[in-house]
Design an enzyme around this catalytic site. Sequence first.
Site, PDB file in Angstrom:
ATOM      1  N   ASN A   1       0.866  -1.170   0.000  1.00  0.00           N
ATOM      2  CA  ASN A   1       0.000   0.000   0.000  1.00  0.00           C
ATOM      3  C   ASN A   1       0.909   1.228   0.000  1.00  0.00           C
ATOM      4  O   ASN A   1       1.451   1.608   1.038  1.00  0.00           O
ATOM      5  CB  ASN A   1      -0.889  -0.043   1.252  1.00  0.00           C
ATOM      6  CG  ASN A   1      -1.862   1.117   1.313  1.00  0.00           C
ATOM      7  OD1 ASN A   1      -1.796   2.052   0.512  1.00  0.00           O
ATOM      8  ND2 ASN A   1      -2.760   1.070   2.283  1.00  0.00           N
TER       9      ASN A   1
ATOM     10  N   ARG B   1      -2.658  -2.055  -3.481  1.00  0.00           N
ATOM     11  CA  ARG B   1      -3.853  -1.245  -3.257  1.00  0.00           C
ATOM     12  C   ARG B   1      -3.770  -0.027  -4.181  1.00  0.00           C
ATOM     13  O   ARG B   1      -2.779   0.705  -4.179  1.00  0.00           O
ATOM     14  CB  ARG B   1      -3.904  -0.766  -1.814  1.00  0.00           C
ATOM     15  CG  ARG B   1      -5.108   0.104  -1.596  1.00  0.00           C
ATOM     16  CD  ARG B   1      -5.093   0.741  -0.239  1.00  0.00           C
ATOM     17  NE  ARG B   1      -6.323   1.501  -0.077  1.00  0.00           N
ATOM     18  CZ  ARG B   1      -6.424   2.557   0.702  1.00  0.00           C
ATOM     19  NH1 ARG B   1      -5.389   2.995   1.370  1.00  0.00           N
ATOM     20  NH2 ARG B   1      -7.566   3.183   0.808  1.00  0.00           N
TER      21      ARG B   1
ATOM     22  N   HIS C   1     -12.888   2.974  -0.152  1.00  0.00           N
ATOM     23  CA  HIS C   1     -12.876   1.947   0.911  1.00  0.00           C
ATOM     24  C   HIS C   1     -13.610   0.691   0.453  1.00  0.00           C
ATOM     25  O   HIS C   1     -14.067  -0.103   1.276  1.00  0.00           O
ATOM     26  CB  HIS C   1     -13.582   2.411   2.212  1.00  0.00           C
ATOM     27  CG  HIS C   1     -12.887   3.497   2.965  1.00  0.00           C
ATOM     28  ND1 HIS C   1     -13.586   4.463   3.667  1.00  0.00           N
ATOM     29  CD2 HIS C   1     -11.580   3.762   3.163  1.00  0.00           C
ATOM     30  CE1 HIS C   1     -12.729   5.272   4.262  1.00  0.00           C
ATOM     31  NE2 HIS C   1     -11.513   4.879   3.967  1.00  0.00           N
TER      32      HIS C   1
ATOM     33  N   ARG D   1     -11.390  15.551   7.345  1.00  0.00           N
ATOM     34  CA  ARG D   1     -12.221  15.937   6.193  1.00  0.00           C
ATOM     35  C   ARG D   1     -13.646  16.240   6.641  1.00  0.00           C
ATOM     36  O   ARG D   1     -14.174  15.582   7.542  1.00  0.00           O
ATOM     37  CB  ARG D   1     -12.276  14.806   5.169  1.00  0.00           C
ATOM     38  CG  ARG D   1     -10.979  14.576   4.442  1.00  0.00           C
ATOM     39  CD  ARG D   1     -11.074  13.337   3.557  1.00  0.00           C
ATOM     40  NE  ARG D   1     -10.033  12.400   3.898  1.00  0.00           N
ATOM     41  CZ  ARG D   1     -10.066  11.096   3.617  1.00  0.00           C
ATOM     42  NH1 ARG D   1     -11.101  10.575   2.983  1.00  0.00           N
ATOM     43  NH2 ARG D   1      -9.073  10.320   3.972  1.00  0.00           N
TER      44      ARG D   1
ATOM     45  N   GLU E   1      -8.325  -5.241   5.009  1.00  0.00           N
ATOM     46  CA  GLU E   1      -8.181  -4.921   3.585  1.00  0.00           C
ATOM     47  C   GLU E   1      -7.010  -5.665   2.964  1.00  0.00           C
ATOM     48  O   GLU E   1      -7.064  -6.077   1.813  1.00  0.00           O
ATOM     49  CB  GLU E   1      -8.014  -3.404   3.422  1.00  0.00           C
ATOM     50  CG  GLU E   1      -9.302  -2.653   3.731  1.00  0.00           C
ATOM     51  CD  GLU E   1      -9.102  -1.170   4.002  1.00  0.00           C
ATOM     52  OE1 GLU E   1      -8.698  -0.843   5.139  1.00  0.00           O
ATOM     53  OE2 GLU E   1      -9.337  -0.360   3.106  1.00  0.00           O
TER      54      GLU E   1
END
Length: 381
Positions: free
Chosen positions: A13, A77, A166, A227, A369
Amino acid sequence: MTVGDTGLVLVLNSGSSSIKFQVIDPVAGTAVVSGLVEQIGEPEGTIPDHAAGLHMIHQQLLDSGIDLGAIRAVGHRVVHGGTKFHSPTLITDAVLAEIERLAELAPLHNPPNAIGIEVARADFPDLPHVAVFDTGFFHSLPQAAATYAIDRDVAADYGIRRYGFHGTSHEYVSRQVAVLLDADLAELNTIVLHLGNGASASAVHGGVAVETSMGLTPLEGLVMGTRCGDIDAGVLMHLRRTAGMEVEQLDELLNRRSGLKGMCGINDFRELLEHIAAGSAPAKLAYDVYVHRLRKYVGAYLAVLGRVDAIAFTAGVGENVAAVREDALAGLDGLGIVVDPDRNRTGKGARIISADDSRTTVLVVPTNEELAIARAAWEFV
Ligand code: ADP
């Protein structure tokens, strides 16, 4: 048979200044080695670029004593797959070029993802490299959910639609729910709440995503660490006109100086809870805004799905903060959702936290993940 007998997958990743890695036995579902190389390309660090970072990872893998020959594939990823990539994809030169082109839609994420792929292909030239896209699971969004209500020519010309992110986590967790409940995935309606630093919700009908809270970019939807999530687009014009903010400043404001951090100066949830306990009013308000938004999405997705069999909480906050789970679903008995306070506050790992008479089963389901990426890459071996 011992771990790795069938083969291992290296999962990478690559972010702008870090590379996270895990070597996973996709069949056993276990991580054999994992780690992180940070401060890539930062002035205070000693790692000039991603090639040097991956070199360090290679060395760490050698030092770990695992049999590198057992690694049979590399899973990467990739944040944005645009409209082209729906499922895990074997990386060729053409695929890599397309991932680079998609930087237009994900300027912060796709370039480092692409660099990570490039250096890993050079380091592990004989292995299949597989890209797994964060947007992939949401390819199935119905048009009514994916379309923004703007001029359709502008939308078409600039690829403006809701892509969702996601996805690997939402897909993994929604499938785990079926396993945990011993239910037929095809029959199951699930709301997944992925609450980490980034946060997103999804509605999944029969294993297929039908709604999600993130949009063109990972900025839309829930309140996140830094965010803002949903906001009136008019705020941008207003700040442009009245405060003279440039696009980079607006980007920085909404992506890095908003959310929990913007409202109270803290984006780490553990710290936030400490400040609330100590009586901080801004921290309490930030928490209330966070939970209120979450409730709104749960309510909206109840309506989207019509009938909800399961609500699953996952990621750092979703798995660890009982108060968020309780507060987000409090008072919804009339809608068939009853969290059991004891089950919610005790126990660890994947578990049911709703009361026996709750029509909707509420669960905590740890996400993984990396394992999902490893298993996707394994399909190509
Ligand atoms: P990401 O993968 O998006 O970086 P994570 O899923 O690791 O994020 O979630 C990070 C968030 O989860 C942080 O706000 C962190 O404070 C929170 N978190 C993690 N563990 C705990 C815990 N035990 N108690 C409270 N908050 C936690």
